[in-house]
Design a protein around this motif. Structure first.
Motif, short mmCIF file in Angstrom:
data_model
loop_
_atom_site.label_atom_id
_atom_site.label_comp_id
_atom_site.label_asym_id
_atom_site.label_seq_id
_atom_site.Cartn_x
_atom_site.Cartn_y
_atom_site.Cartn_z
N GLU A 1 34.12 34.70 39.32
CA GLU A 1 32.72 35.96 39.97
C GLU A 1 33.50 36.74 39.75
O GLU A 1 33.57 38.28 39.27
N ALA A 2 35.16 36.10 40.47
CA ALA A 2 36.12 37.69 40.00
C ALA A 2 36.52 38.16 38.62
O ALA A 2 36.23 39.37 39.10
N VAL A 3 36.46 37.33 37.79
CA VAL A 3 37.22 37.71 36.90
C VAL A 3 35.39 38.26 35.86
O VAL A 3 35.73 40.06 35.14
N ALA A 4 34.47 38.19 36.40
CA ALA A 4 33.33 38.74 35.71
C ALA A 4 33.10 40.21 36.49
O ALA A 4 32.99 41.13 35.98
N ARG A 5 33.87 40.12 37.90
CA ARG A 5 33.50 42.06 38.51
C ARG A 5 34.83 42.84 37.75
O ARG A 5 34.79 43.59 37.27
N ALA A 6 36.18 41.86 37.24
CA ALA A 6 36.89 42.84 36.37
C ALA A 6 36.55 43.09 35.24
O ALA A 6 37.37 44.14 35.37
N HIS A 7 35.89 42.54 34.28
CA HIS A 7 35.10 42.66 33.17
C HIS A 7 34.47 44.20 33.51
O HIS A 7 34.13 45.16 33.27
N SER A 8 33.48 43.97 34.04
CA SER A 8 32.53 44.62 34.53
C SER A 8 32.58 46.06 34.85
O SER A 8 31.50 46.99 34.93
N ARG A 9 34.39 46.15 35.21
CA ARG A 9 34.11 47.42 35.73
C ARG A 9 34.66 48.30 35.10
O ARG A 9 34.54 49.36 34.82
N VAL A 10 35.83 47.38 33.77
CA VAL A 10 36.23 48.23 33.11
C VAL A 10 35.42 48.83 31.89
O VAL A 10 34.77 49.60 30.93
N TRP A 11 34.20 47.73 31.53
CA TRP A 11 33.23 47.81 30.00
C TRP A 11 32.48 48.39 31.25
O TRP A 11 31.19 49.45 30.01
N PHE A 12 31.55 48.58 32.24
CA PHE A 12 30.61 49.72 32.39
C PHE A 12 30.98 49.73 33.80
O PHE A 12 30.36 49.95 34.48
N PRO A 13 31.83 50.82 33.63
CA PRO A 13 32.31 51.58 35.03
C PRO A 13 31.32 52.66 35.38
O PRO A 13 31.67 52.34 36.98
N GLU A 14 29.94 53.57 34.93
CA GLU A 14 28.60 53.60 35.53
C GLU A 14 28.67 53.21 35.94
O GLU A 14 27.38 53.66 37.01
N THR A 15 28.31 52.14 36.06
CA THR A 15 27.47 50.69 36.74
C THR A 15 28.03 50.16 38.13
O THR A 15 27.77 50.09 38.94
N ASP A 16 29.02 50.37 38.20
CA ASP A 16 30.08 50.42 39.71
C ASP A 16 29.60 51.11 40.46
O ASP A 16 29.84 51.93 40.65
N THR A 17 29.82 50.64 41.67
CA THR A 17 28.92 51.07 42.78
C THR A 17 29.55 50.70 44.53
O THR A 17 29.78 51.47 44.89
N ASP A 18 30.77 49.59 43.97
CA ASP A 18 31.19 48.82 45.26
C ASP A 18 32.62 49.62 45.58
O ASP A 18 33.15 49.79 46.83
N GLY A 19 33.70 50.56 44.95
CA GLY A 19 34.41 50.78 44.71
C GLY A 19 35.59 50.10 45.12
O GLY A 19 36.58 50.51 45.08
N ALA A 20 35.39 48.61 44.66
CA ALA A 20 36.36 47.62 45.67
C ALA A 20 37.34 47.47 44.26
O ALA A 20 36.91 47.01 43.03
N VAL A 21 38.72 47.15 44.60
CA VAL A 21 39.76 46.27 43.00
C VAL A 21 39.47 44.21 43.36
O VAL A 21 39.17 44.12 44.13
N PRO A 22 38.85 43.80 42.10
CA PRO A 22 38.44 43.03 41.76
C PRO A 22 39.80 42.20 42.20
O PRO A 22 40.87 42.51 41.70
N ALA A 23 38.77 41.11 43.19
CA ALA A 23 40.26 40.53 43.12
C ALA A 23 41.02 39.64 41.95
O ALA A 23 42.45 39.04 42.52
N ALA A 24 40.53 39.78 41.14
CA ALA A 24 40.37 38.77 39.86
C ALA A 24 42.18 40.02 40.11
O ALA A 24 43.34 39.27 38.84
N THR A 25 41.89 41.33 39.78
CA THR A 25 43.05 42.15 39.20
C THR A 25 43.98 42.51 40.61
O THR A 25 44.80 43.49 40.27
N ALA A 26 43.52 42.42 41.77
CA ALA A 26 43.73 43.05 42.96
C ALA A 26 45.43 43.21 43.15
O ALA A 26 45.86 43.85 43.45
N PRO A 27 46.35 41.58 42.87
CA PRO A 27 47.23 41.91 43.00
C PRO A 27 48.17 42.83 42.09
O PRO A 27 49.14 43.56 42.05
N LEU A 28 47.42 43.54 41.34
CA LEU A 28 48.17 43.61 40.31
C LEU A 28 47.47 45.41 39.98
O LEU A 28 48.06 46.16 39.00
N ALA A 29 47.11 45.34 40.83
CA ALA A 29 46.44 47.43 41.07
C ALA A 29 47.46 48.09 40.82
O ALA A 29 46.85 49.02 39.74
#
Length: 419
Positions: free
Chosen positions: A385-413
């Motif tokens: 689930e975390a990695v899916a969110r991370a990919h979705s944010r970069v693949w389709f940023p226009e569809t992202d609405t939560d504005g949150a940093v994905p857990a999978a990449t948060a430590p590296l933001a």
């Protein structure tokens, strides 16, 4: 690059499980499965290099025949999560550079596509040249093209002048370039400092199914999962096991995997009088590897270099502690939970380093280990689930609405401009 209208994704990779090598590229297959919620349609293009030691004239004859051969060699089928799979064999003469190999992969895919571009708004490639170059050369003009690098042999690629120049172009042209960890990113940044702000992070996904039913109570059944090679430190592991078993005759060691050192390890185990205590099971499918993790007590991973260390995370997911070297990826993946997951040891040429690490872990087990906590943290970082969110944010940023940093990449933001 334009903004994609749909959520169609193509994955271009030189590695993917096949009937002959069912465990090859399992991490790419996991990425496809993990990101299923992020795409509406996905197709994997497996450009599989078939290496051969042939004279140049014979190689030239093969390449002249390749267009006709591809009409017979391309195979379309399905894979995980309902994605399509296009298998494409690519003849590559042993001895050519990585750049030359990448051009063959790219040309072969173009031939298989009939000269048409890949029909996807997002193309995600694995490794910079055979995947990345191939994707860039065959993507639609409006497609977003991303590249994930995770190869331990990356320094060898960049040591070739033509391959280094091609990689520079890949980074320049791609929408985004990801490393699975700092061990990879640091190599790229050193080689291409002018692209430092374009090279960010994307983790490998790990399946977190049910852990073992009965918790580990003693660290007696050792397990190693990986290639039997010098880089993995398996010779040191066997010597360390012999010294530890002299103290505790109930210890056992299972090697899972194949490699050129298997015969030498088997012979050495016999010399040490450990033939009955050491088992070699060969290569197994991922599901069986997870079963073995649930059947053993301790994963020991004494590698010299890992870009991520999926086996280590998988072991914790399966409910077993780990003893692993600080070889690049593992100290990142286990950051903050090193003691909870097991223990880290330095990379050395001395088996006593492994012995000392084992003794320290054994002496504080089980009270000094918190596997449920470690598993929960790793799930938040590398679960599907975390990695899916991370990919979705970069693949389709226009569809992202939560504005949150994905857990999978948060430590590296802080080092990721896409966050």
């Amino acid at each position: 690059m334009g903004v994609p209208a749909g959520r169609d994704v193509a994955v271009v990779t030189p590695w993917y499980p096949t009937r002959q090598v069912p465990f090859g590229g399992a991490f790419v297959q996991a990425m496809v499965e993990a990101t299923a919620s992020a795409w509406d349609r996905a197709t994997v293009y497996h450009v599989d290099g078939w290496g051969a030691r042939v004279p140049v004239p014979q190689d030239e004859a093969i390449m002249r025949s390749l267009p006709g051969l591809l009409t017979r060699g391309v195979r379309h089928s399905g894979t995980v999560a309902g994605a399509g799979l296009c298998y494409l064999p690519v003849p590559v003469r042993v001895g050519v550079s990585f750049a030359q190999s990448a051009r063959r992969h790219s040309d072969a895919l173009r031939t298989a596509l009939g000269g048409r571009p890949i029909d996807a708004s997002v193309v995600h490639a694995h490794v910079g040249l055979r995947g990345g170059w191939t994707a860039l050369e065959n993507a639609r003009p409006d497609a977003r093209v991303f590249v994930t690098e995770h190869a331990t042999f990356l320094p060898s690629v960049l040591a070739e002048p033509d391959s280094r120049a091609m990689y520079d172009e890949v980074i320049r042209r791609a929408t985004g370039v990801f490393a699975v960890g700092e061990a990879v990113r640091s190599v790229l940044v050193e080689a291409f400092p002018h692209h430092a702000d374009r090279i960010t992070f994307m983790p490998n996904p790990i399946a977190f199914g049910e852990p073992r039913q009965r918790p580990v109570t003693a660290l007696r059944r050792w397990l190693y999962v990986g290639t039997l090679s010098e880089r993995k430190g398996v010779g040191l592991l066997l010597e360390a096991f012999a010294r530890c078993r002299a103290e505790d005759p109930e210890l056992s060691l299972t090697f899972v995997g194949e490699g050129r050192l298997r015969a030498a390890l088997t012979s050495r185990a016999q010399e040490l009088g450990l033939a009955e205590a050491v088992t070699f099971v060969g290569s197994v499918l991922p599901d069986r590897a997870l079963e073995l993790m649930r059947e053993h007590d301790l994963l020991i991973h004494p590698s010299r270099l890992e870009t991520f260390g999926m086996t280590v995370v998988e072991a914790v997911a399966a409910g077993m502690p780990v003893l692993v070297t600080r070889c690049g990826g593992p100290e990142e993946t286990l950051a903050g939970i090193e003691d909870a997951a097991g223990g880290l040891i330095d990379v050395t040429d001395d088996p006593d380093t492994i012995v000392a690490g084992y003794r320290r872990l054994r002496d504080r087990f089980p009270d000094g280990v918190d596997l449920p906590h470690a598993r929960a943290v790793l799930t938040s970082r590398y679960g599907y689930e975390a990695v899916a969110r991370a990919h979705s944010r970069v693949w389709f940023p226009e569809t992202d609405t939560d504005g949150a940093v994905p857990a999978a990449t948060a430590p590296l933001a802080a080092t990721n401009p896409m966050e």
